[in-house]
Design a protein around this motif. Structure first.
Motif, PDB file in Angstrom:
ATOM      1  N   GLN A  11     -21.073  57.871  37.183  1.00 50.10           N
ATOM      2  CA  GLN A  11     -22.237  57.443  37.953  1.00 50.10           C
ATOM      3  C   GLN A  11     -22.980  58.660  38.511  1.00 50.10           C
ATOM      4  OE1 GLN A  11     -21.148  54.609  40.975  1.00 50.10           O
ATOM      5  NE2 GLN A  11     -20.262  53.149  39.519  1.00 50.10           N
ATOM      6  N   GLU A  12     -22.206  59.629  38.969  1.00 53.57           N
ATOM      7  CA  GLU A  12     -22.807  60.855  39.497  1.00 53.57           C
ATOM      8  C   GLU A  12     -23.569  61.585  38.391  1.00 53.57           C
ATOM      9  OE1 GLU A  12     -21.472  65.000  41.763  1.00 53.57           O
ATOM     10  OE2 GLU A  12     -19.966  63.654  40.912  1.00 53.57           O
ATOM     11  N   PHE A  13     -22.985  61.628  37.171  1.00 54.45           N
ATOM     12  CA  PHE A  13     -23.656  62.270  36.036  1.00 54.45           C
ATOM     13  C   PHE A  13     -25.008  61.610  35.765  1.00 54.45           C
ATOM     14  CE2 PHE A  13     -24.836  62.646  31.635  1.00 54.45           C
ATOM     15  CZ  PHE A  13     -24.509  63.950  31.291  1.00 54.45           C
ATOM     16  N   VAL A  14     -25.019  60.276  35.719  1.00 50.62           N
ATOM     17  CA  VAL A  14     -26.251  59.541  35.427  1.00 50.62           C
ATOM     18  C   VAL A  14     -27.289  59.783  36.518  1.00 50.62           C
ATOM     19  CG1 VAL A  14     -27.255  57.239  35.186  1.00 50.62           C
ATOM     20  CG2 VAL A  14     -25.085  57.781  34.055  1.00 50.62           C
ATOM     21  N   THR A  15     -26.853  59.799  37.777  1.00 49.28           N
ATOM     22  CA  THR A  15     -27.781  60.009  38.891  1.00 49.28           C
ATOM     23  C   THR A  15     -28.435  61.382  38.817  1.00 49.28           C
ATOM     24  OG1 THR A  15     -26.476  58.548  40.321  1.00 49.28           O
ATOM     25  CG2 THR A  15     -27.991  60.084  41.398  1.00 49.28           C
ATOM     26  N   ILE A  16     -27.622  62.416  38.590  1.00 51.75           N
ATOM     27  CA  ILE A  16     -28.142  63.792  38.524  1.00 51.75           C
ATOM     28  C   ILE A  16     -29.062  63.950  37.313  1.00 51.75           C
ATOM     29  CG2 ILE A  16     -27.523  66.216  38.228  1.00 51.75           C
ATOM     30  CD1 ILE A  16     -24.925  65.603  39.741  1.00 51.75           C
ATOM     31  N   ALA A  17     -28.617  63.421  36.172  1.00 53.17           N
ATOM     32  CA  ALA A  17     -29.418  63.542  34.952  1.00 53.17           C
ATOM     33  C   ALA A  17     -30.745  62.794  35.091  1.00 53.17           C
ATOM     34  CB  ALA A  17     -28.631  63.007  33.752  1.00 53.17           C
ATOM     35  N   SER A  18     -30.715  61.613  35.700  1.00 54.40           N
ATOM     36  CA  SER A  18     -31.945  60.835  35.898  1.00 54.40           C
ATOM     37  C   SER A  18     -32.933  61.595  36.775  1.00 54.40           C
ATOM     38  CB  SER A  18     -31.616  59.480  36.534  1.00 54.40           C
ATOM     39  OG  SER A  18     -30.788  58.711  35.698  1.00 54.40           O
ATOM     40  N   ILE A  50     -12.362  60.528  29.039  1.00 49.62           N
ATOM     41  CA  ILE A  50     -13.325  61.612  28.846  1.00 49.62           C
ATOM     42  C   ILE A  50     -14.573  61.314  29.657  1.00 49.62           C
ATOM     43  CG2 ILE A  50     -14.717  62.885  27.165  1.00 49.62           C
ATOM     44  CD1 ILE A  50     -12.686  62.069  25.041  1.00 49.62           C
ATOM     45  N   THR A  51     -14.899  62.189  30.597  1.00 50.78           N
ATOM     46  CA  THR A  51     -16.064  61.970  31.444  1.00 50.78           C
ATOM     47  C   THR A  51     -17.350  62.303  30.686  1.00 50.78           C
ATOM     48  OG1 THR A  51     -16.077  64.230  32.313  1.00 50.78           O
ATOM     49  CG2 THR A  51     -14.706  62.604  33.469  1.00 50.78           C
ATOM     50  N   ALA A  52     -18.462  61.830  31.218  1.00 49.32           N
ATOM     51  CA  ALA A  52     -19.757  62.128  30.608  1.00 49.32           C
ATOM     52  C   ALA A  52     -20.036  63.623  30.624  1.00 49.32           C
ATOM     53  CB  ALA A  52     -20.858  61.370  31.356  1.00 49.32           C
ATOM     54  N   ARG A  53     -19.575  64.303  31.679  1.00 50.21           N
ATOM     55  CA  ARG A  53     -19.775  65.757  31.758  1.00 50.21           C
ATOM     56  C   ARG A  53     -19.028  66.465  30.630  1.00 50.21           C
ATOM     57  NH1 ARG A  53     -21.135  69.796  35.566  1.00 50.21           N
ATOM     58  NH2 ARG A  53     -21.740  68.192  37.068  1.00 50.21           N
ATOM     59  N   ASN A  54     -17.782  66.031  30.370  1.00 49.99           N
ATOM     60  CA  ASN A  54     -17.019  66.639  29.281  1.00 49.99           C
ATOM     61  C   ASN A  54     -17.631  66.311  27.927  1.00 49.99           C
ATOM     62  OD1 ASN A  54     -15.108  67.827  30.935  1.00 49.99           O
ATOM     63  ND2 ASN A  54     -13.746  66.066  30.903  1.00 49.99           N
ATOM     64  N   LEU A  55     -18.208  65.132  27.814  1.00 50.31           N
ATOM     65  CA  LEU A  55     -18.800  64.702  26.553  1.00 50.31           C
ATOM     66  C   LEU A  55     -20.136  65.372  26.278  1.00 50.31           C
ATOM     67  CD1 LEU A  55     -18.720  62.685  24.123  1.00 50.31           C
ATOM     68  CD2 LEU A  55     -19.928  61.070  25.610  1.00 50.31           C
ATOM     69  N   LEU A  56     -20.980  65.474  27.309  1.00 51.70           N
ATOM     70  CA  LEU A  56     -22.362  65.909  27.111  1.00 51.70           C
ATOM     71  C   LEU A  56     -22.690  67.246  27.743  1.00 51.70           C
ATOM     72  CD1 LEU A  56     -23.998  62.434  27.882  1.00 51.70           C
ATOM     73  CD2 LEU A  56     -23.524  63.405  25.630  1.00 51.70           C
ATOM     74  N   GLY A  57     -21.790  67.750  28.608  1.00 51.74           N
ATOM     75  CA  GLY A  57     -22.075  68.987  29.316  1.00 51.74           C
ATOM     76  C   GLY A  57     -22.626  68.711  30.708  1.00 51.74           C
ATOM     77  N   ALA A  58     -23.090  69.744  31.380  1.00 54.30           N
ATOM     78  CA  ALA A  58     -23.651  69.590  32.722  1.00 54.30           C
ATOM     79  C   ALA A  58     -24.858  68.652  32.682  1.00 54.30           C
ATOM     80  CB  ALA A  58     -24.062  70.940  33.290  1.00 54.30           C
ATOM     81  N   PRO A  59     -24.987  67.728  33.646  1.00 53.55           N
ATOM     82  CA  PRO A  59     -26.060  66.718  33.581  1.00 53.55           C
ATOM     83  C   PRO A  59     -27.465  67.295  33.578  1.00 53.55           C
ATOM     84  CG  PRO A  59     -24.937  66.675  35.716  1.00 53.55           C
ATOM     85  CD  PRO A  59     -24.113  67.536  34.812  1.00 53.55           C
ATOM     86  N   THR A  60     -27.698  68.339  34.388  1.00 57.53           N
ATOM     87  CA  THR A  60     -29.051  68.913  34.419  1.00 57.53           C
ATOM     88  C   THR A  60     -29.397  69.585  33.098  1.00 57.53           C
ATOM     89  OG1 THR A  60     -28.137  70.910  35.448  1.00 57.53           O
ATOM     90  CG2 THR A  60     -29.081  69.259  36.914  1.00 57.53           C
ATOM     91  N   ILE A  61     -28.418  70.301  32.508  1.00 55.52           N
ATOM     92  CA  ILE A  61     -28.660  70.975  31.226  1.00 55.52           C
ATOM     93  C   ILE A  61     -28.862  69.945  30.125  1.00 55.52           C
ATOM     94  CG2 ILE A  61     -27.634  72.483  29.479  1.00 55.52           C
ATOM     95  CD1 ILE A  61     -26.240  73.979  31.721  1.00 55.52           C
TER      96      ILE A  61
END
Length: 227
Positions: A11-18, A50-61
């Motif tokens: 959820q934190e990944f999606v929030t930061i990426a959004s 596997i978290t979204a960060r591990n799958l996709l990398g840092a959310p902002t990047i």
């Protein structure tokens, strides 16, 4: 988007990426479409731990690279590379396995006095631990190349990272050479060449299939691309 099915970290990944996508000028509809496309993969990997960060990398990047992909495509450019850590590690490991396999094989075939001391298990450990070291150097050093000076690690810190990770690799090489010969047979030169060639072939296939970012080179930053 319904985030109830996601873990707190996702959820934190999606929030930061959004938030980053909004900063990059994406509309709410575009953001929703982006996450509609990726959410099944996030949920599937979440079940495996596997978290979204591990799958996709840092959310902002990840968000920035997605925006860069759209921009580049509209200009006929090249899409942003895939920075999945596991794929980058595998890409680097296959490169090293291919290099050492072909090198050891050619030396064994062309020099009768050459004594190849590394067995197949040692060669695999050297390649895959080396791949991990190359990814670590990319993560801590190379990916920051081209960024503003204040966002790059200091020179002494970069040199320290290089020294420490190189020593770790040397330690892996030393320890793996102690493996008993029964478990670590030395293959004929032609066999190691075949293994090396197959490794290069698999690396090329995966690189083309997934557009993997190389651990040996930093992806150009947007500011540098405009100049």
């Amino acid at each position: 988007m319904d985030l109830q099915e996601l873990t707190k970290k996702n959820q934190e990944f999606v929030t930061i990426a959004s938030h980053q996508l909004r900063k990059d000028g994406k509309s709410e509809k575009e953001i929703e479409q982006i996450f509609d496309d990726i959410m099944p993969s996030i949920l599937e990997n979440q079940k495996k731990g596997i978290t979204a960060r591990n799958l996709l990398g840092a959310p902002t990047i990840w968000a920035k690279s997605h925006s860069e992909t759209t921009s580049d495509n509209s200009q006929g450019g090249v899409a942003a590379t895939n920075k999945n850590p596991w794929l980058m590690w595998l890409d680097s490991s296959l490169m090293l396995l291919g290099f050492f396999g072909v090198l050891y094989g050619l030396m064994a075939l062309t020099d009768k006095n050459y004594q190849h001391s590394y067995g197949i298990l040692t060669t695999l450990i050297i390649a895959f631990s080396g791949g991990a070291v190359l990814y670590a150097l990319y993560y801590f050093v190379y990916q920051h190349a081209g960024k503003p000076k204040e966002e790059r690690p200091k020179l002494w810190k970069s040199l320290l990272y290089m020294a420490v990770f190189t020593l770790i690799w040397i330690a892996f090489v030393g320890i793996s050479s102690l493996i008993p010969a029964q478990l670590n047979p030395v293959l004929p030169g032609i066999a190691t060449i075949i293994i090396g060639g197959l490794s290069f072939g698999l690396k090329y296939f995966l690189k083309k299939r997934y557009n993997i970012q190389s651990s040996l080179a930093a992806q150009p930053q947007p500011e540098r691309q405009k100049k």
